[in-house]
Motif scaffolding. Sequence first.
Motif, mmCIF file in Angstrom:
data_model
loop_
_atom_site.group_PDB
_atom_site.id
_atom_site.type_symbol
_atom_site.label_atom_id
_atom_site.label_comp_id
_atom_site.label_asym_id
_atom_site.label_seq_id
_atom_site.Cartn_x
_atom_site.Cartn_y
_atom_site.Cartn_z
ATOM 1 N N PHE A 65 35.141 57.375 -22.370
ATOM 2 C CA PHE A 65 35.099 57.822 -20.984
ATOM 3 C C PHE A 65 33.803 58.596 -20.767
ATOM 4 N N PRO A 66 33.318 58.671 -19.529
ATOM 5 C CA PRO A 66 32.224 59.599 -19.236
ATOM 6 C C PRO A 66 32.769 61.018 -19.376
ATOM 7 N N ALA A 67 31.925 62.008 -19.235
ATOM 8 C CA ALA A 67 32.404 63.397 -19.299
ATOM 9 C C ALA A 67 33.510 63.577 -18.266
ATOM 10 N N MET A 68 34.660 64.033 -18.741
ATOM 11 C CA MET A 68 35.824 64.215 -17.882
ATOM 12 C C MET A 68 36.203 65.684 -17.866
ATOM 13 N N SER A 69 36.743 66.125 -16.751
ATOM 14 C CA SER A 69 37.207 67.510 -16.677
ATOM 15 C C SER A 69 38.616 67.539 -16.092
ATOM 16 N N LYS A 70 39.378 68.495 -16.572
ATOM 17 C CA LYS A 70 40.736 68.672 -16.076
ATOM 18 C C LYS A 70 40.651 69.279 -14.681
ATOM 19 N N THR A 71 41.302 68.657 -13.740
ATOM 20 C CA THR A 71 41.279 69.113 -12.357
ATOM 21 C C THR A 71 42.447 70.061 -12.137
ATOM 22 N N GLU A 72 42.115 71.287 -11.771
ATOM 23 C CA GLU A 72 43.160 72.296 -11.561
ATOM 24 C C GLU A 72 43.060 72.984 -10.213
#
Length: 172
Positions: A65-72
């Motif tokens: 995956f590309p850089a992923m971030s947890k959405t909060e």
Amino acid sequence: MKKIMALMLISATMLCTACDKNTTSSQDMSSDVFSESGEESSVSTENTVLSTDELCNVVLNSIEFPAMSKTEMTEMLEMIMDFSGYGIEEYTVYQQAMSVHLCEVIVIRTNDVKATADALEQRKDVLINQLAFYPEQQESAKNTIVGSKNNICYLITHVDAKTAEKALLEKI
């Protein structure tokens, strides 16, 4: 104009959250336990119910995956779907850190699988018809998979979503 503003908000938010949350780590599916004699033994957690965070990590570690971030952020989550409804017990959302890519992973534990899956289908429609502009984004959106197993519903947006789904289903 609203679409452009929403995309700019999403991009800015992703960039801000990516700074400190853009890494995902694989989860070790065994734990070390010491018996009464003091000997260490490995205990499989195959029958253990994994959290939605752990299930997302399974997906994120199954393919590149590309850089992923947890959405909060509440505002961002509200743009995705209503996570207060559908009998949702637990959920985790990961999105790409930069809007150049269109990748998203949503894993939900719910009491109402049909309604939750329907809501995720609506999200898939938004990804395909409103958020995919570039050819790579269109391919990712087109390959989006929405599915469920037991009380888990999921959405995986990636050009190789089928491989990620296979890894997820093995852990549910």
